[in-house]
Scaffold this active site. Structure first.
Site, short mmCIF file in Angstrom:
data_model
loop_
_atom_site.label_atom_id
_atom_site.label_comp_id
_atom_site.label_asym_id
_atom_site.label_seq_id
_atom_site.Cartn_x
_atom_site.Cartn_y
_atom_site.Cartn_z
N ARG A 83 -33.51 54.23 19.15
CA ARG A 83 -35.00 54.13 18.72
C ARG A 83 -35.38 53.17 20.93
O ARG A 83 -34.40 52.72 21.10
CB ARG A 83 -35.52 53.92 17.97
CG ARG A 83 -36.13 53.77 17.14
CD ARG A 83 -37.06 55.48 16.78
NE ARG A 83 -37.19 55.41 15.84
CZ ARG A 83 -36.26 56.69 15.47
NH1 ARG A 83 -35.62 57.80 15.89
NH2 ARG A 83 -36.88 57.64 14.37
N HIS A 95 -36.67 63.44 22.78
CA HIS A 95 -36.17 63.17 21.20
C HIS A 95 -36.12 64.49 20.44
O HIS A 95 -36.06 64.53 19.61
CB HIS A 95 -37.17 63.10 20.62
CG HIS A 95 -37.39 61.69 18.82
ND1 HIS A 95 -37.72 60.15 19.05
CD2 HIS A 95 -36.38 61.88 18.06
CE1 HIS A 95 -37.27 60.43 18.32
NE2 HIS A 95 -36.28 60.77 17.18
P1 NAP Z 1 -28.10 53.67 8.93
O1 NAP Z 1 -27.04 54.69 8.20
O2 NAP Z 1 -29.18 52.95 8.37
O3 NAP Z 1 -27.26 52.42 10.07
C1 NAP Z 1 -28.19 51.45 11.07
C2 NAP Z 1 -26.95 51.05 12.32
O4 NAP Z 1 -27.85 49.48 12.61
C3 NAP Z 1 -26.04 49.76 10.23
O5 NAP Z 1 -24.29 49.85 11.15
C4 NAP Z 1 -26.46 48.13 10.82
O6 NAP Z 1 -25.33 47.28 10.20
C5 NAP Z 1 -26.73 48.58 11.95
N1 NAP Z 1 -27.75 47.62 12.27
C6 NAP Z 1 -29.56 47.21 11.20
N2 NAP Z 1 -30.27 45.98 11.95
C7 NAP Z 1 -29.19 45.74 13.26
C8 NAP Z 1 -28.55 44.48 13.37
N3 NAP Z 1 -29.94 42.92 13.68
N4 NAP Z 1 -27.90 43.86 14.55
C9 NAP Z 1 -26.43 44.72 14.42
N5 NAP Z 1 -26.14 46.08 13.42
C10 NAP Z 1 -27.64 45.64 13.50
O7 NAP Z 1 -28.84 54.63 10.38
P2 NAP Z 1 -28.70 55.77 10.58
O8 NAP Z 1 -28.97 56.73 9.81
O9 NAP Z 1 -27.14 55.65 11.51
O10 NAP Z 1 -29.57 56.34 11.47
C11 NAP Z 1 -29.79 55.04 13.16
C12 NAP Z 1 -30.80 55.06 14.13
O11 NAP Z 1 -30.90 56.73 14.58
C13 NAP Z 1 -32.41 55.32 12.99
O12 NAP Z 1 -32.98 54.33 12.19
C14 NAP Z 1 -33.17 56.43 13.69
O13 NAP Z 1 -34.12 55.60 15.02
C15 NAP Z 1 -32.67 57.17 15.09
N6 NAP Z 1 -32.71 58.74 15.01
C16 NAP Z 1 -32.89 58.98 15.77
C17 NAP Z 1 -32.73 60.68 15.36
C18 NAP Z 1 -32.52 60.92 17.02
O14 NAP Z 1 -33.70 62.50 16.86
N7 NAP Z 1 -33.05 60.44 18.48
C19 NAP Z 1 -32.35 61.44 14.78
C20 NAP Z 1 -32.29 60.28 14.02
C21 NAP Z 1 -32.53 59.04 13.82
P3 NAP Z 1 -24.98 47.15 8.71
O15 NAP Z 1 -23.76 48.56 8.57
O16 NAP Z 1 -24.18 45.92 8.26
O17 NAP Z 1 -26.33 47.35 7.94
#
Ligand code: NAP
Length: 310
Positions: free
Chosen positions: A225, A273
């Protein structure tokens, strides 16, 4: 008959209507999917922030809001939302993200831009390209997407470090967590990939201080993001040579304004994006699975924790 409201854009309706109905049929669910059910009759809302729905309070019998998007920052703080919220975790999206990250990491790691620029008839043989084994890569975020991309990089031979909020163990990835872990995960790394959610805690996680930690000339790939990066600090780090290049897919303002300095910086690649899309063919099965689970009294998959913000 279960009544499901489709609350997303017109374009999404055209994309998803048939695929959702097919997934419901496959899951043997009798679902009346519409864009115009009476609010009190709605059992489930299939949601994307691209649609007009902002007030969830009239949906008094709604058992869950099922998001088509992985990122939930545009809905998680909605005070009218009392219903459980599940986000999208789609295997095809993870595959797309893995391909985007691997492509950008390899490009920066091998310095391929230079050869694209230097198509001028001069044979510049002599500089030995690096190998993955010598280039640690840090994944900020070890969730569904960060793990998939990190494991793919590890399988190519990169020493992969990962950073998360809570302690994680992922075979093949050197895991760190918390504030102290961030410094260790970033120090001396060659590449940083951001796959964190947008929350108050993750805002500007890459700022002047943390951008000083990697190896000089390291690269950044941000498909997470826009809020994760202090843009001015990144531009300054690129100017000084501390950061050698960046591929950015997400921004504080999207579309990225025409006059934003990222567009004209030769060390920055802007992608609009497109890193990973929700794919109807697989995502609709996830929606159907969650409705089936809910109807059977089983816990929802991919529930969002409103307090932690993701
Ligand atoms: P997820 O499964 O919810 O994983 C989020 C990760 O971030 C987890 O490892 C979490 O830690 C970590 N995290 C959250 N807050 C943190 C903090 N304060 N300090 C350290 N680590 C932290 O999410 P995901 O499915 O992998 O997706 C990640 C992000 O990708 C989404 O939120 C979205 O913004 C982005 N995204 C972008 C696209 C694009 O096309 N560009 C598409 C899809 C998603 P824990 O493991 O400890 O919970």
């Amino acid at each position: 008959m279960i009544k499901a409201l489709f609350a997303a854009s017109d374009a999404d309706w055209r994309t998803y209507k048939a695929a959702l109905n097919a997934a419901f049929q496959k899951a043997e669910l009798e679902v009346d999917l519409s864009r115009s059910h009476a609010p009190e009759e709605v059992g489930y809302i299939v949601y994307a922030p691209s649609g007009p729905l902002q007030d969830f309070s009239p949906f008094t019998n709604c058992k869950a809001v099922l998001s088509l998007w992985a990122g939930v920052e545009q809905i998680v703080g909605n005070k009218t939302l009392a219903q459980p919220l599940a986000r999208m975790v789609d295997p095809s999206m993870a595959q797309g993200m893995m391909e985007y990250v691997v492509a950008q990491v390899l490009r920066h790691h091998l310095g391929m831009d230079r050869y694209l620029r230097e198509q001028d008839g001069v044979w510049r043989h002599g500089e030995m390209p690096p190998v993955a084994q010598d280039s640690p890569i840090t994944m900020l975020g070890l969730g569904e997407l960060g793990r998939a991309a990190g494991l793919a990089l590890a399988s190519l031979g990169f020493p992969v470090r990962g950073w998360s909020r809570t302690k994680r163990e992922v075979a093949g990835i050197d895991c760190y967590h918390g504030d102290d872990g961030l410094t260790a995960a970033l120090s001396g790394t060659r590449g940083i990939v951001l796959l964190l959610p947008a929350t108050a805690e993750t805002e500007n996680i890459l700022d002047a201080e943390t951008l000083a930690l990697p190896d000089k000339g390291a690269f950044i790939v941000n498909p997470g993001r826009g809020t994760l990066i202090d843009d001015q600090a990144l531009l300054a780090a690129i100017e000084s040579g501390q950061i050698g290049g960046a591929t950015l897919d997400v921004f504080r303002t999207e579309p990225l304004p025409k006059d934003h300095p990222y567009w004209s910086n030769p060390k920055v690649t802007v992608t609009p994006h497109i890193a990973a899309f929700t794919r109807p063919s697989s995502a609709c099965d996830v929606i159907a699975a969650n409705i089936r689970r809910s109807e059977a009294g089983e816990p929802l998959l991919y529930l969002v924790d409103r307090n932690r913000g993701y």
